[in-house]
Design a protein around this motif. Structure first.
Motif, PDB file in Angstrom:
ATOM      1  N   ASP A   1       0.826  -1.226   0.000  1.00 18.79           N
ATOM      2  CA  ASP A   1       0.000   0.000   0.000  1.00 18.79           C
ATOM      3  C   ASP A   1       0.853   1.266   0.000  1.00 18.79           C
ATOM      4  O   ASP A   1       0.616   2.191   0.782  1.00 18.79           O
ATOM      5  CB  ASP A   1      -0.874   0.069   1.283  1.00 18.79           C
TER       6      ASP A   1
ATOM      7  N   ASP B   1      -0.560   5.849   7.790  1.00 14.89           N
ATOM      8  CA  ASP B   1      -1.707   4.949   7.914  1.00 14.89           C
ATOM      9  C   ASP B   1      -2.815   5.674   8.665  1.00 14.89           C
ATOM     10  O   ASP B   1      -3.992   5.579   8.307  1.00 14.89           O
ATOM     11  CB  ASP B   1      -1.331   3.660   8.653  1.00 14.89           C
TER      12      ASP B   1
ATOM     13  N   ASP C   1      11.698   6.746   4.794  1.00 18.12           N
ATOM     14  CA  ASP C   1      11.816   5.647   3.835  1.00 18.12           C
ATOM     15  C   ASP C   1      12.395   6.218   2.548  1.00 18.12           C
ATOM     16  O   ASP C   1      11.833   7.177   1.990  1.00 18.12           O
ATOM     17  CB  ASP C   1      10.441   5.029   3.531  1.00 18.12           C
TER      18      ASP C   1
HETATM   19  C1  N2P Z   1       3.239   1.477   4.212  1.00 18.70           C
HETATM   20  C2  N2P Z   1       4.197   1.255   5.301  1.00 18.70           C
HETATM   21  C3  N2P Z   1       5.083   2.401   5.578  1.00 18.70           C
HETATM   22  C4  N2P Z   1       6.175   2.037   6.442  1.00 18.70           C
HETATM   23  N1  N2P Z   1       2.197   0.515   4.216  1.00 18.70           N
HETATM   24  C5  N2P Z   1       6.743   3.112   7.254  1.00 18.70           C
HETATM   25  N2  N2P Z   1       8.100   2.977   7.338  1.00 18.70           N
END
Ligand code: N2P
Length: 357
Positions: free
Chosen positions: A44, A239, A264
């Motif tokens: 996602d 999220d 990230d």
């Molecule tokens: C996305 C997850 C993001 C990870 N579903 C955060 N480091």
């Protein structure tokens, strides 16, 4: 034609046929190289319409796979079975991967759109000079909660989660550092603590949270919270923002004891076969309009300063998801704690999960 020449001609033709056969075999099996780009990203975590746009603009075919933790991603890359051209690890994992010689240095001359990234997200300690990585999304770890389901009660601290009234009401994201971090922060310890006694204490404190924990889950955490299957969740900020766009009753808080600030970034792993296309894709994702579209779709916070101009003001101004530098300074970024310590975090997290059974 002399015999020797004919012999070499036959060998050359045979090798060409063999090479062609191998390359078409690789493509059909999903290996990168040629005109294929293999991307390994979190679940996602992209607007797939952008992949189509990229394919159309460049003629490069994208193979897209997902992972749900840094640790799972690392294992797969170390195994080397699939030749990923791009991966998107978090900061401590990037530090680990560059030290383990698992990354290819980026050619900045092929990334003119790098200028669009806010300086605040460049040249961070996990990758000085952005030699190996380029910012993708950033955010915090915190608690999303539904005051309506908690009789108007506000949550402000990690320790609030231990209230007996929250029995069987909490969902946790399935991340070793996030969950161990909650235990550590709730005791006033650092998220990068490596003292064995502190880590054991944190795990024991987590064990006492067990009656309140309904489940430890992956990306489905968003759907469960938005549908009011649980009233509290330990989540990444993006999220939370996605959940809150589905259910306006929810709120997000970064607990007062402190929490994690994460980054990230896109990298090119040593397994890459199509380094040229990887640069093209990274540069494409750094385009302000592309980054804005991706950000609106995914719900996470973009480090792309120019992209912010293409986004709704109320999103960019929301301090819960775009916290100011004064706020983020108080948060901790995960450090690469070394193989043994990271393994110990994972082991304690696993023990905590087993304790629940
Ligand atoms: C996305 C997850 C993001 C990870 N579903 C955060 N480091």
């Amino acid at each position: 034609m002399n015999k020797l020449f004919r012999f070499f001609l036959i060998i050359a033709l045979a090798s060409a046929v063999l090479l062609y056969a191998i390359s078409s075999l690789n493509t059909s099996q999903g290996y990168s190289g040629g005109n294929t780009l293999t991307i390994y990203n979190w679940g996602d975590y992209i607007d797939e319409d952008l992949i189509k746009q990229f394919e159309k603009a460049t003629g490069i075919k994208v193979i897209y796979e997902t992972f749900d933790s840094n640790e799972a991603m690392l294992t797969k890359i170390e195994q080397g079975g699939t030749t990923y051209d791009i991966a998107v690890p978090s900061e401590y994992m990037i530090d680990k991967m560059r030290h383990e010689d698992l990354l290819i240095p980026l050619d900045h001359s092929k990334l003119p759109n790098l200028k669009n990234i806010d300086k605040r997200f460049m040249d961070l300690p996990f990758d000085p000079g952005n030699k190996y990585s380029v910012p993708y999304f950033w955010g915090t770890v915190g608690i999303v909660y539904n005051p309506k389901m908690l009789n108007g009660k506000k949550i402000t601290s990690w320790n609030d989660l231990w209230a007996p009234s929250l029995r069987n009401k909490i969902l946790l994201i399935d991340g070793a550092r996030e969950v161990m971090g909650m235990g550590l922060n709730s005791l006033g310890y650092s998220l990068n603590d490596t003292k064995k006694a502190h880590l054991i204490k944190a795990k024991e404190k987590l064990d006492t949270l067990t009656p309140n924990v309904k489940a430890i889950v992956g990306d489905e955490i968003k759907m469960l919270l938005a549908n009011e299957e649980a009233s509290v969740g330990l989540v990444w900020s993006g999220d939370a923002s996605e959940i809150m766009s589905e259910n306006e009753d929810l709120d997000y808080v970064v607990p007062k004891e402190g929490s994690n600030l994460w980054f990230d970034n896109m990298v090119i792993p040593k397994t890459a076969k199509n380094i040229e296309a990887a640069h093209k894709f990274i540069n494409f994702m750094l385009d302000p309009k592309v980054a804005a579209q991706n950000t609106e779709y995914v719900g996470y916070s973009t480090p792309n300063k120019q992209a912010l101009k293409h986004m709704p003001k109320e999103v960019v101004k929301d301090e819960r998801f775009y916290p100011s530098p004064e706020l983020t300074e108080k948060l901790e970024v995960y450090e690469n704690l070394g193989k043994r310590n990271l393994a110990y975090y994972n082991e304690l997290f696993l023990q905590f999960k087993m304790h629940r059974k």
